[in-house]
Design a protein around this motif. Structure first.
Motif, PDB file in Angstrom:
ATOM      1  N   GLN A 188     -33.136   7.677   3.946  1.00 19.15           N
ATOM      2  CA  GLN A 188     -33.681   8.347   2.780  1.00 19.15           C
ATOM      3  C   GLN A 188     -35.197   8.474   2.903  1.00 19.15           C
ATOM      4  O   GLN A 188     -35.876   7.535   3.287  1.00 19.15           O
ATOM      5  CB  GLN A 188     -33.336   7.572   1.520  1.00 19.15           C
ATOM      6  CG  GLN A 188     -33.693   8.306   0.247  1.00 19.15           C
ATOM      7  CD  GLN A 188     -33.193   7.563  -0.968  1.00 19.15           C
ATOM      8  OE1 GLN A 188     -33.517   6.401  -1.155  1.00 19.15           O
ATOM      9  NE2 GLN A 188     -32.411   8.243  -1.772  1.00 19.15           N
TER      10      GLN A 188
ATOM     11  N   SER B 153     -38.679   9.419   0.711  1.00 19.75           N
ATOM     12  CA  SER B 153     -39.185   9.514  -0.662  1.00 19.75           C
ATOM     13  C   SER B 153     -40.700   9.658  -0.631  1.00 19.75           C
ATOM     14  O   SER B 153     -41.355   9.305   0.350  1.00 19.75           O
ATOM     15  CB  SER B 153     -38.779   8.296  -1.497  1.00 19.75           C
ATOM     16  OG  SER B 153     -39.313   7.112  -0.954  1.00 19.75           O
TER      17      SER B 153
ATOM     18  N   SER C  78     -27.492  -1.434  -6.966  1.00 18.56           N
ATOM     19  CA  SER C  78     -27.372   0.029  -6.858  1.00 18.56           C
ATOM     20  C   SER C  78     -28.499   0.752  -7.591  1.00 18.56           C
ATOM     21  O   SER C  78     -28.870   1.857  -7.231  1.00 18.56           O
ATOM     22  CB  SER C  78     -26.015   0.492  -7.398  1.00 18.56           C
ATOM     23  OG  SER C  78     -25.892   0.153  -8.765  1.00 18.56           O
ATOM     24  N   LYS C  79     -29.082   0.133  -8.622  1.00 18.77           N
ATOM     25  CA  LYS C  79     -30.129   0.774  -9.424  1.00 18.77           C
ATOM     26  C   LYS C  79     -31.526   0.200  -9.185  1.00 18.77           C
ATOM     27  O   LYS C  79     -32.515   0.878  -9.436  1.00 18.77           O
ATOM     28  CB  LYS C  79     -29.810   0.642 -10.921  1.00 18.77           C
ATOM     29  CG  LYS C  79     -28.612   1.430 -11.363  1.00 18.77           C
ATOM     30  CD  LYS C  79     -29.025   2.839 -11.651  1.00 18.77           C
ATOM     31  CE  LYS C  79     -27.895   3.588 -12.333  1.00 18.77           C
ATOM     32  NZ  LYS C  79     -28.202   4.977 -12.532  1.00 18.77           N
TER      33      LYS C  79
ATOM     34  N   GLN D 107     -34.139   2.758 -10.543  1.00 20.69           N
ATOM     35  CA  GLN D 107     -33.761   4.176 -10.508  1.00 20.69           C
ATOM     36  C   GLN D 107     -33.409   4.634 -11.918  1.00 20.69           C
ATOM     37  O   GLN D 107     -32.434   4.178 -12.515  1.00 20.69           O
ATOM     38  CB  GLN D 107     -32.569   4.369  -9.576  1.00 20.69           C
ATOM     39  CG  GLN D 107     -32.174   5.808  -9.412  1.00 20.69           C
ATOM     40  CD  GLN D 107     -31.025   5.970  -8.429  1.00 20.69           C
ATOM     41  OE1 GLN D 107     -30.689   5.054  -7.693  1.00 20.69           O
ATOM     42  NE2 GLN D 107     -30.432   7.153  -8.438  1.00 20.69           N
TER      43      GLN D 107
ATOM     44  N   ILE E  79     -33.152   8.102 -12.963  1.00 17.76           N
ATOM     45  CA  ILE E  79     -32.189   9.192 -12.829  1.00 17.76           C
ATOM     46  C   ILE E  79     -31.885   9.348 -11.351  1.00 17.76           C
ATOM     47  O   ILE E  79     -32.465   8.648 -10.513  1.00 17.76           O
ATOM     48  CB  ILE E  79     -32.693  10.521 -13.455  1.00 17.76           C
ATOM     49  CG1 ILE E  79     -34.035  10.934 -12.848  1.00 17.76           C
ATOM     50  CG2 ILE E  79     -32.805  10.407 -14.957  1.00 17.76           C
ATOM     51  CD1 ILE E  79     -34.553  12.278 -13.357  1.00 17.76           C
ATOM     52  N   GLU E  80     -31.028  10.287 -11.003  1.00 22.35           N
ATOM     53  CA  GLU E  80     -30.482  10.352  -9.642  1.00 22.35           C
ATOM     54  C   GLU E  80     -31.545  10.325  -8.537  1.00 22.35           C
ATOM     55  O   GLU E  80     -31.426   9.587  -7.577  1.00 22.35           O
ATOM     56  CB  GLU E  80     -29.612  11.596  -9.474  1.00 22.35           C
ATOM     57  CG  GLU E  80     -28.957  11.678  -8.115  1.00 22.35           C
ATOM     58  CD  GLU E  80     -28.095  12.918  -7.953  1.00 22.35           C
ATOM     59  OE1 GLU E  80     -27.622  13.135  -6.823  1.00 22.35           O
ATOM     60  OE2 GLU E  80     -27.905  13.660  -8.927  1.00 22.35           O
ATOM     61  N   ARG E  81     -32.606  11.087  -8.648  1.00 18.63           N
ATOM     62  CA  ARG E  81     -33.591  11.167  -7.571  1.00 18.63           C
ATOM     63  C   ARG E  81     -34.940  10.541  -7.908  1.00 18.63           C
ATOM     64  O   ARG E  81     -35.873  10.628  -7.122  1.00 18.63           O
ATOM     65  CB  ARG E  81     -33.804  12.627  -7.170  1.00 18.63           C
ATOM     66  CG  ARG E  81     -32.562  13.261  -6.579  1.00 18.63           C
ATOM     67  CD  ARG E  81     -32.902  14.579  -5.933  1.00 18.63           C
ATOM     68  NE  ARG E  81     -31.760  15.173  -5.302  1.00 18.63           N
ATOM     69  CZ  ARG E  81     -31.394  14.954  -4.039  1.00 18.63           C
ATOM     70  NH1 ARG E  81     -32.097  14.135  -3.299  1.00 18.63           N
ATOM     71  NH2 ARG E  81     -30.333  15.543  -3.528  1.00 18.63           N
TER      72      ARG E  81
ATOM     73  N   SER F 132     -37.198   7.128  -9.284  1.00 22.24           N
ATOM     74  CA  SER F 132     -37.295   5.709  -9.628  1.00 22.24           C
ATOM     75  C   SER F 132     -38.729   5.409 -10.070  1.00 22.24           C
ATOM     76  O   SER F 132     -39.670   6.113  -9.701  1.00 22.24           O
ATOM     77  CB  SER F 132     -36.893   4.815  -8.452  1.00 22.24           C
ATOM     78  OG  SER F 132     -37.776   4.991  -7.359  1.00 22.24           O
TER      79      SER F 132
ATOM     80  N   TYR G  48     -40.024   9.973  -5.927  1.00 19.88           N
ATOM     81  CA  TYR G  48     -38.994  11.005  -5.855  1.00 19.88           C
ATOM     82  C   TYR G  48     -38.260  10.839  -4.536  1.00 19.88           C
ATOM     83  O   TYR G  48     -38.886  10.808  -3.474  1.00 19.88           O
ATOM     84  CB  TYR G  48     -39.611  12.406  -5.961  1.00 19.88           C
ATOM     85  CG  TYR G  48     -38.565  13.480  -5.929  1.00 19.88           C
ATOM     86  CD1 TYR G  48     -37.858  13.804  -7.084  1.00 19.88           C
ATOM     87  CD2 TYR G  48     -38.262  14.154  -4.744  1.00 19.88           C
ATOM     88  CE1 TYR G  48     -36.877  14.784  -7.068  1.00 19.88           C
ATOM     89  CE2 TYR G  48     -37.297  15.143  -4.724  1.00 19.88           C
ATOM     90  CZ  TYR G  48     -36.596  15.440  -5.881  1.00 19.88           C
ATOM     91  OH  TYR G  48     -35.623  16.401  -5.858  1.00 19.88           O
ATOM     92  N   HIS G  49     -36.932  10.730  -4.577  1.00 24.43           N
ATOM     93  CA  HIS G  49     -36.096  10.503  -3.400  1.00 24.43           C
ATOM     94  C   HIS G  49     -35.430  11.801  -3.004  1.00 24.43           C
ATOM     95  O   HIS G  49     -34.738  12.433  -3.815  1.00 24.43           O
ATOM     96  CB  HIS G  49     -35.041   9.429  -3.695  1.00 24.43           C
ATOM     97  CG  HIS G  49     -35.629   8.151  -4.198  1.00 24.43           C
ATOM     98  ND1 HIS G  49     -35.993   7.126  -3.348  1.00 24.43           N
ATOM     99  CD2 HIS G  49     -35.935   7.735  -5.439  1.00 24.43           C
ATOM    100  CE1 HIS G  49     -36.486   6.130  -4.062  1.00 24.43           C
ATOM    101  NE2 HIS G  49     -36.462   6.464  -5.327  1.00 24.43           N
TER     102      HIS G  49
END
Length: 193
Positions: free
Chosen positions: A22, A24, A117-118, A162, A164-166, A168, A191-192
């Motif tokens: 990934q 970012s 996960s978050k 995180q 939202i999805e993209r 953190s 931003y990922h």
């Protein structure tokens, strides 16, 4: 050293699609302060803290994250009672007691301590390639500038969540080990891709 840093950053950018899980980018704003201990009888005022900011590119691999940042730790200030100094003496004294809040490039790694996960909590270490200018303006109108530069280390940690999805958000602490220690606390958004 700048050639090595540029070469490494170009390599990371070129290799990232092949091996990074990934990519970012981040932006951060924070607070930096020094542990400056130097004193002088003629100091009228000293400001050894400032607002700081940084921009970053991060490559997350399986077990390590590689960070490349532009870092601006702000500007320090010292004022001396200057009636008895020549401009050159004044500048030499300012150089010896001035806080060094630098700007430059950081290259480091972050290793996960705990993650979910978050959210993630990482330990950091790296190098800081910095520049700084000390400018003194004497009451007689003299202005003298000295440029300083160096390569030193840093250690720290960061926590991110995180939202939202993209995207953190998080907080990062770093201790820069220049000739004087600099503490930096930064709020970040990433931003990922």
């Amino acid at each position: 050293m700048k050639f090595v840093l540029k070469s490494l950053s170009l390599f990371l950018i070129a290799a990232s699609p092949l091996c990074a899980q990934q990519l970012s980018t981040s932006v951060g704003v924070g607070y930096a302060s020094t542990d400056l201990q130097a004193g002088h009888a003629d100091i009228v005022k000293r400001d050894d803290s400032a607002t700081s900011w940084q921009l970053g590119i991060h490559y997350q691999f399986d077990t390590v994250r590689v960070d490349f940042n532009y870092i601006d730790l702000g500007e320090g200030q010292v004022n001396l009672e200057s009636a008895t100094y020549t401009p050159d003496e004044y500048h030499q004294t300012v150089k010896s007691v001035s806080p060094i809040l630098s700007s430059g490039y950081g290259l480091g790694v972050a290793l996960p301590i705990v993650r979910d996960s978050k959210w993630r909590f990482n330990a950091q270490m790296g190098i800081f390639i910095w520049d700084n200018e000390i400018v003194s303006v004497h009451s007689q109108g003299g202005r003298i500038t000295t440029s300083l530069h160096g390569t030193d280390g840093y250690v720290g940690s960061d926590f991110s969540y995180q939202v939202i999805e993209r995207v953190s958000v998080g907080v990062e602490y770093r201790l820069y080990t220049l000739s004087e220690l600099i503490n930096s606390l930064t709020l970040q958004a990433k931003y990922h891709f």
